[in-house]
Write an enzyme that holds these catalytic residues in place. Structure first.
Site, PDB file in Angstrom:
ATOM      1  N   CYS A 192     136.887 -35.756  17.785  1.00 30.92           N
ATOM      2  CA  CYS A 192     137.321 -37.135  17.552  1.00 30.92           C
ATOM      3  C   CYS A 192     137.635 -37.370  16.065  1.00 30.92           C
ATOM      4  CB  CYS A 192     136.277 -38.099  18.099  1.00 30.92           C
ATOM      5  SG  CYS A 192     136.889 -39.751  18.376  1.00 30.92           S
ATOM      6  N   HIS A 236     134.458 -36.018  23.560  1.00 27.66           N
ATOM      7  CA  HIS A 236     133.107 -35.787  23.039  1.00 27.66           C
ATOM      8  C   HIS A 236     132.254 -34.897  23.935  1.00 27.66           C
ATOM      9  CE1 HIS A 236     133.417 -38.576  19.689  1.00 27.66           C
ATOM     10  NE2 HIS A 236     134.081 -39.379  20.496  1.00 27.66           N
ATOM     11  N   GLU A 295     129.880 -33.212  23.048  1.00 25.65           N
ATOM     12  CA  GLU A 295     128.485 -33.295  22.576  1.00 25.65           C
ATOM     13  C   GLU A 295     127.713 -34.432  23.244  1.00 25.65           C
ATOM     14  OE1 GLU A 295     131.056 -34.491  20.971  1.00 25.65           O
ATOM     15  OE2 GLU A 295     130.488 -36.272  19.816  1.00 25.65           O
TER      16      GLU A 295
END
Lengths: 305, 190
Positions: free
Chosen positions: B82, B174, B176
């Protein structure tokens, strides 16, 4: 694997919508969200490295000084601010004023703060936030209040502190209290969880979750009375995940320098040499008021139910 | 071959979720805040956050020149998600300044504001693939025109959402924030 990562990622198991809300809160971590009343202030905040700006009608110290009813920021101002900056734009709505919430959602603000700094529209109820697509942040002074707001759908919490005073003591108290309550909850037997939920007036399933995970299910930021780089670092060291600064920036002698310094200190909160550097050459901070000496009817933190 | 040592740029943003993912992938990552720490690592993650904030904080300690220099010298592999991806892209009209490490333009907030954030499955077509993963897009950037040597490694429909150029990997969503760490595992193999 490192022990600190033994709890599940926040948001796992929730709806997709709630996960994108908590996800934005995660992205703001380690950053500074600055109160702004005009597009020009928003531009300065972005230039200083703010992660987001918070649009409001008047900064808390002016609300405190001038009194009257404090409401949502005028729609034209919100639009102007959105056109001026690329960073997320948040805006405040009055407690319980779900129409202000709907208007701000229609404007596509990125986060709504249902805030005790504005004059409450409802003295018994908060906005039902789960039905909104836009995420909400709410203030909390203790664990019960925090979990009630999450139950209503808040995707981020913040301490209330005592806004507009430039005195950090109430934010410190709220953060320490919530952390202490979480610690003692993790020590409790599962048989005690329901009584604790009753005592805290908090949703039982959230009490169980906090007891098991040892942390709040959404990020918790610090707000209320933060006026200097050292104040911001103090809150980060006490476990806040990011910082809101209200009057502290645009009531300081040099707003741009102060804003940059607070951004610097929030990022490097664990390094005293950097904090000394961030704190040098700033000019005067905002004038403060001792928050513990405020008469009861001037305390904003008691708003919220 | 040097041992793999990973770090996460810890100035602002979703640092902890990346530390978790790297830790699940079998390394013990450091939190990187100062240029001297770059000597300790072979792989660096640039997390999501606000790209203008990251730029401002990177400038304070000359990390915005040190990191690209080490990548160009072949001493450092980079994974950006991002906001982190935006920094790695091609210089363009938009702020903040870009590092020209991946020859692609990242358009900030390419899908719109937060109310347009979404979760959709993405398809790995190279890199850690084949297979699908959950793609969490939050005020995500959008990838512009592509040409070699940039390789697309993941798509959302027909659109590229993760790309690679040499040892630089950029991803607009994302991973993560999920418990799926295959991108991190693959990144550590670069």
């Amino acid at each position: 694997m490192n022990d600190q990562f033994s709890t599940p990622m926040r948001g796992i198991g929730s709806t997709d919508e709630f996960r994108t809300k908590v996800g934005l809160a995660e992205m703001l971590r380690g950053g500074v969200i600055m109160d702004v009343t005009t597009a020009e202030q928003a531009r300065i905040a972005q230039q200083a490295g703010a992660v987001a700006v918070m649009a409001l009608e008047r900064v808390p110290s002016d609300i405190r000084r001038d009194g009257g009813v404090a409401r949502m920021s005028p729609v034209d101002k919100v639009r102007e601010i959105q056109q001026t900056v690329d960073i997320p734009v948040m805006a405040k709505a009055r407690i319980g004023h779900f129409i202000e919430g709907e208007i701000l959602q229609a404007l596509e603000v990125d986060f709504i703060d249902e805030s005790e700094v504005l004059t409450p529209a409802d003295h018994a109820h908060h906005i039902e936030k789960n039905r909104f697509k836009v995420p909400f942040v709410c203030g909390a002074t203790n664990l019960g209040e925090a979990l009630r707001r999450i139950g209503e759908g808040a995707a981020m919490l913040r301490t209330k502190g005592e806004a507009g005073t430039g005195d950090v003591t109430e934010a410190v108290r709220h953060l320490r209290l919530i952390r202490g309550q979480i610690r003692s909850l993790t020590q409790a037997d599962p048989e005690e969880w329901m009584s604790i939920a009753k005592e805290l007036a908090a949703p039982y399933h959230l009490v169980c979750q906090v007891a098991k995970e040892g942390r709040l299910p959404v990020p918790n930021f610090a707000a209320g009375g933060i006026a200097t780089p050292a104040d911001a670092a103090l809150m980060m060291r006490l476990g806040a995940e990011a910082i809101f600064v209200g009057s502290g920036i645009f009531k300081a002698e040099d707003p741009l320098l102060t804003a940059k310094a607070i951004v610097h200190a929030t990022s490097h909160f664990d390094d005293a040499l950097q904090l000394a550097e961030a704190s040098s050459g700033l000019g005067a901070a905002m004038a403060g008021i001792d928050a513990t000496k405020l008469p009861e009817d001037e305390r904003l933190q008691v708003r919220g139910w | 071959m040097t041992a793999i040592c990973a770090g996460v740029l810890a100035l602002q943003g979703s640092v902890e979720p990346h530390l978790r993912a790297l830790s699940r992938a079998g390394v013990d990552p450091i939190e990187l805040r100062r240029p001297d720490q770059l000597d300790q690592i072979t792989h660096l993650v640039l997390p999501g956050g606000e790209s203008t904030t990251l730029h401002h904080l990177l400038e304070l300690h000359s990390l915005s020149s040190e990191i690209p220099q080490r990548v160009e010298a072949g001493d450092l592999a980079l994974l950006g998600t991002c906001a982190g991806a935006i920094l790695m892209g091609r210089e363009c009209q938009e702020s903040p300044p870009r590092w020209n490490l991946i020859d692609v333009e990242f358009q900030r907030n390419g899908y719109g504001r937060q109310v347009h954030s979404f979760i959709e499955p993405i398809e790995w077509i190279a890199g850690p693939g084949p297979g699908a993963s959950e793609g969490i897009f939050i005020r995500a950037p959008r990838i512009g025109q592509l040409s070699p040597p940039v390789e697309v490694i993941a798509t959302l429909g027909t659109e590229a959402v993760a790309v690679r150029q040499e040892r630089c990997v950029a991803c607009t969503f994302h991973p993560e924030l999920t418990e799926d760490d295959r991108l991190h595992r693959w990144f550590l193999s670069l």
